[in-house]
Design an enzyme around this catalytic site. Structure first.
Site, mmCIF file in Angstrom:
data_model
loop_
_atom_site.group_PDB
_atom_site.id
_atom_site.type_symbol
_atom_site.label_atom_id
_atom_site.label_comp_id
_atom_site.label_asym_id
_atom_site.label_seq_id
_atom_site.Cartn_x
_atom_site.Cartn_y
_atom_site.Cartn_z
ATOM 1 N N LYS A 60 34.794 27.206 -0.329
ATOM 2 C CA LYS A 60 35.797 28.265 -0.314
ATOM 3 C C LYS A 60 36.047 28.702 1.116
ATOM 4 C CE LYS A 60 34.721 30.523 -4.731
ATOM 5 N NZ LYS A 60 36.009 30.304 -5.410
ATOM 6 N N ARG A 101 32.961 26.330 -15.477
ATOM 7 C CA ARG A 101 33.188 25.608 -16.733
ATOM 8 C C ARG A 101 32.123 24.531 -16.954
ATOM 9 N NH1 ARG A 101 39.155 24.168 -14.910
ATOM 10 N NH2 ARG A 101 38.780 26.168 -13.894
HETATM 11 N N1 BES Z 1 34.300 31.993 -9.346
HETATM 12 C C1 BES Z 1 35.559 31.373 -9.167
HETATM 13 C C2 BES Z 1 36.709 32.160 -9.777
HETATM 14 C C3 BES Z 1 36.990 33.506 -9.167
HETATM 15 C C4 BES Z 1 37.963 33.647 -8.198
HETATM 16 C C5 BES Z 1 36.330 34.626 -9.600
HETATM 17 C C6 BES Z 1 38.235 34.874 -7.655
HETATM 18 C C7 BES Z 1 36.609 35.861 -9.070
HETATM 19 C C8 BES Z 1 37.564 36.002 -8.100
HETATM 20 C C9 BES Z 1 35.573 29.980 -9.817
HETATM 21 O O1 BES Z 1 34.361 29.321 -9.832
HETATM 22 C C10 BES Z 1 36.522 29.150 -9.015
HETATM 23 O O2 BES Z 1 36.292 28.975 -7.851
HETATM 24 N N2 BES Z 1 37.573 28.686 -9.664
HETATM 25 C C11 BES Z 1 38.542 27.884 -9.016
HETATM 26 C C12 BES Z 1 38.965 26.841 -10.014
HETATM 27 C C13 BES Z 1 39.848 25.778 -9.456
HETATM 28 C C14 BES Z 1 39.121 24.978 -8.409
HETATM 29 C C15 BES Z 1 40.303 24.912 -10.597
HETATM 30 C C16 BES Z 1 39.704 28.772 -8.621
HETATM 31 O O3 BES Z 1 40.010 29.723 -9.324
HETATM 32 O O4 BES Z 1 40.305 28.527 -7.576
HETATM 33 ZN ZN ZN Z 2 33.966 28.249 -8.053
#
Ligand code: BES
Ligand code: ZN
Ligand code: ZN
Length: 495
Positions: free
Chosen positions: A272, A346
């Site tokens: 990230k 997931r």
């Molecule tokens: N933990 C994150 C989702 C999230 C984002 C929670 C912002 C709280 C605030 C999750 O694991 C994630 O990173 N999801 C990705 C999925 C994508 C790569 C398909 C996302 O939302 O970008």
């Molecule tokens: Zn994530």
């Protein structure tokens, strides 16, 4: 905080609380000479009784010392939730003005709706709004605002018994919420998977819950490759935590609560950006909600059997980390192509949901901070819900309405299932790029619940607030403890 049921004003020095509807001349529990001065002051300052707003004044001509006015919005629109917010505002005003004690005479008449629901929601709001995470503040006294310590509450005699039991219930509810909030607010290097397991152990001992905690070697033997895959880049051991509450006389129904427990989500190798990582200690809010519920569940003696299932690990980019392109085999045998290591929630839920279904439960409710996309779709104050079971969802949403936890249902269309098919495995952990990201997450999870009635709650937006929202004084900055109250209410009613 304590609530004391009193017969009348205990001391002239304690601020008095009045409640009123938007734009109404007569406030429901106000009277006396001093009130007139206060009312003209409110009018001249432009305070009209808006939802979640408050006004306090201790100016001249007030024998009462201070008055605190709390707005309830328009009378026609008033729901118990307006009282929850008014209660929250009372706590917040008391903090900034350093009122340690306040006095409220609950109106005998004049409030819309059900007296019991109103009082209950109001008390909840006061407790919830009084919360602040200051464990790491070294100068608690001088620098930070105070905390409300006593609410002196005078109730009409017909409400006295109810008020007493309501105070006890509200304390339990809010202690459950605060446990979840504390875990989510805690720094990620302190709140590790092991700490979640210890927390489960503590509550299992205190409440005689059955508990299994599966560590790394056990997970290997069980074949939980998805959870283990996510864990590979981390120095912390992963766990699958399984708490079980069984009602004394046996249960007709079994419900599993499954909570995503990523104690820190760096994104893994699909790292990230720095800004998006700042709040990723909150990626175990689903797990925290499950633990919050179990913290106080037994005291309500629900008649339903409740399983709390938490897959927990960090998601880190260490040298052994899982990689885009890897294929993992979940607990139910389905294979998953990993295309983005940041879609890790997931994956760990694939194992946990398969395990939950194996317990032969009648319903599965999962909570997960699963997708950033749900924040784009619904913002931070509405939980995204997806389901394969109308009846289960109807019951749960009723509880959420009662507790003032907002939701919106998203569909799980068959047509979109193609988006999560993989060319080399059964499914992939990405959908169609930026399209319908939360639905792709929901459809992915659906692959692991089979025919078991199931609700998925994407709480990525609602689990953690990066600021104070003026309209929601009962959920201040930081972890919200979302779903704890709704689940307690659901399990009590459906038991
Ligand atoms: N933990 C994150 C989702 C999230 C984002 C929670 C912002 C709280 C605030 C999750 O694991 C994630 O990173 N999801 C990705 C999925 C994508 C790569 C398909 C996302 O939302 O970008
Ligand atoms: Zn994530
Ligand atoms: Zn995550």
């Amino acid at each position: 905080m304590e609530v004391h049921i009193v017969k009348g004003r205990v001391s002239q020095d304690i601020p008095v609380v009045v409640l009123g509807y938007l734009n109404e001349e007569n406030w429901v529990n106000a009277g006396g000479k001093e009130w007139k001065n206060f009312r003209s002051k409110m009018q001249s300052e432009g305070f009209r009784g808006n939802l979640a707003e408050g006004f306090t004044w201790g100016g001249g001509g007030l024998s009462a010392g201070r008055l605190i006015a709390l707005g309830l919005d328009r009378r026609e629109e008033c729901r118990p939730d307006a009282l929850r917010r008014a209660g929250g505002r009372l706590a917040r005003l008391s903090q900034t003005h350093r009122f340690k004690e306040v006095f409220l005479e609950w109106p005998d008449r004049g409030l819309e709706g059900d007296d019991h629901e109103n009082l209950r929601a109001f008390l909840q709001g006061v407790f919830l709004g009084n919360y602040r995470y200051d464990r790491f503040k070294t100068q608690k006294k001088d620098e930070s605002p105070g905390r409300l310590e006593v609410l002196h509450l005078c109730v009409p005699s017909r409400l006295k018994t109810f008020a007493q039991s309501c105070i006890l219930e509200t304390k339990k509810y809010t202690e459950a919420v605060f446990l979840a909030r504390d875990l989510v607010n805690g720094p990620p290097s302190r709140v590790t998977p092991r700490v979640l397991a210890e927390e489960a152990r503590r509550m299992a001992r205190a409440n005689r819950y059955a508990l299994s905690v599966f560590g790394k070697s056990h997970l290997h033997r069980m074949g939980m490759e998805a959870l283990l895959g996510v864990n590979r880049g981390s120095a912390e051991e992963p766990f699958l935590i399984h708490l079980r509450y069984r009602p004394p006389g046996g249960a007709k129904r079994k419900v599993a609560l499954v909570g995503k427990g990523i104690t820190f989500d760096s994104g893994g190798l699909s790292l990230k950006p720095a800004g998006s990582m700042e709040t990723m200690k909150m990626d175990m809010a689903g797990a925290a909600a499950v633990l919050g519920v179990f913290h106080r569940l037994a005291e309500f003696h629900p008649k339903v059997e409740v399983h709390g299932i938490i897959p927990t690990t960090e998601n880190m980019p260490g040298a052994a980390a899982y990689k885009p392109g890897d294929v993992l085999r979940a607990y139910n045998g389905k294979t998953i192509e990993v295309l983005n290591t940041d879609a890790e929630g997931r994956l760990i839920l694939a194992d946990a949901l398969s395990y939950a279904v194996e317990q032969k439960v009648d319903a599965v409710i999962d909570m997960a901070t699963l997708t950033g996309a749900v924040i784009i779709a619904l913002g931070t104050r509405i939980t995204g819900a997806m389901t394969n079971a109308r009846d289960l969802w109807r019951g749960l949403r009723q509880a959420m309405e009662e507790e003032g936890e907002a939701f919106w249902e998203l569909p799980l269309p068959k047509d979109y299932e193609a988006d999560i098919r993989s060319r080399i495995a059964d499914v992939k952990n990405l959908g169609a790029g930026r399209e319908a990201g939360s639905i792709a997450g929901g459809l992915f999870l659906k692959e692991f619940v089979g025919d078991t009635p199931w609700v998925h709650l994407d709480i990525a937006g609602t689990a953690y607030y990066e600021k104070d929202y003026p309209a929601l004084p009962h959920t201040p900055f930081g972890a919200t403890g979302v779903m704890v109250r709704s689940l307690l209410t659901y399990l009590r009613k459906k038991g």
